[in-house]
Design a protein around this motif. Structure first.
Motif, PDB file in Angstrom:
ATOM      1  N   GLU A  78      93.429  72.133 -69.425  1.00 15.51           N
ATOM      2  CA  GLU A  78      92.030  72.237 -68.997  1.00 15.51           C
ATOM      3  C   GLU A  78      91.293  70.927 -69.206  1.00 15.51           C
ATOM      4  O   GLU A  78      90.512  70.495 -68.352  1.00 15.51           O
ATOM      5  CB  GLU A  78      91.351  73.380 -69.746  1.00 15.51           C
ATOM      6  CG  GLU A  78      91.842  74.748 -69.325  1.00 15.51           C
ATOM      7  CD  GLU A  78      91.289  75.879 -70.177  1.00 15.51           C
ATOM      8  OE1 GLU A  78      90.700  75.618 -71.256  1.00 15.51           O
ATOM      9  OE2 GLU A  78      91.455  77.044 -69.769  1.00 15.51           O
ATOM     10  N   ARG A  79      91.560  70.269 -70.331  1.00  8.46           N
ATOM     11  CA  ARG A  79      90.905  68.991 -70.634  1.00  8.46           C
ATOM     12  C   ARG A  79      91.325  67.912 -69.633  1.00  8.46           C
ATOM     13  O   ARG A  79      90.487  67.176 -69.107  1.00  8.46           O
ATOM     14  CB  ARG A  79      91.239  68.553 -72.068  1.00  8.46           C
ATOM     15  CG  ARG A  79      90.588  67.240 -72.473  1.00  8.46           C
ATOM     16  CD  ARG A  79      90.956  66.821 -73.889  1.00  8.46           C
ATOM     17  NE  ARG A  79      92.373  66.728 -74.136  1.00  8.46           N
ATOM     18  CZ  ARG A  79      93.164  65.719 -73.717  1.00  8.46           C
ATOM     19  NH1 ARG A  79      92.645  64.725 -73.038  1.00  8.46           N
ATOM     20  NH2 ARG A  79      94.450  65.707 -73.997  1.00  8.46           N
ATOM     21  N   ALA A  82      89.705  68.518 -66.271  1.00  8.27           N
ATOM     22  CA  ALA A  82      88.269  68.193 -66.315  1.00  8.27           C
ATOM     23  C   ALA A  82      88.036  66.678 -66.397  1.00  8.27           C
ATOM     24  O   ALA A  82      87.094  66.160 -65.788  1.00  8.27           O
ATOM     25  CB  ALA A  82      87.610  68.893 -67.501  1.00  8.27           C
TER      26      ALA A  82
END
Length: 103
Positions: A78-79, A82
């Protein structure tokens, strides 16, 4: 209309017959483009390169395909999405919500 082409972007050696070596993972990737949402070939290829870099980084922590679901670091995924993919998608003004695979 969406189009899909294999992407080759590594330096894996060619076989004696001039085809790409099995060591090349690029030949297994696909870039899809077309339709609305500014999903041009160039944009799809740029996003695909970043996606593949993310996949390679995430794969470092996985010992086998069978263990991938248990070993994948979802927070890291997810990081990375993003931090790396979403900014490029915004910069290229690509709207994937407009993409449809319906015939």
């Amino acid at each position: 209309r969406l189009y899909s082409y294999p992407v080759h972007s590594c330096d894996a050696p060619k076989t004696p017959h001039g085809t790409q070596s099995p060591a090349c993972v690029c030949s297994r990737r696909q870039v899809c483009y077309g339709g609305a949402g500014n999903v041009t070939y160039a944009n799809a290829q740029a996003l695909g390169r970043v996606q593949w870099e993310i996949v390679l980084e995430l794969a470092k922590g996985v010992s086998s395909a069978e263990e991938a679901a248990a070993q994948l670091d979802v927070a890291q995924a997810e990081r990375l999405l993003a931090e790396r993919l979403e900014p490029l998608q915004k910069e290229l003004q690509v709207d994937l919500a407009t993409v449809s695979h319906a015939a």
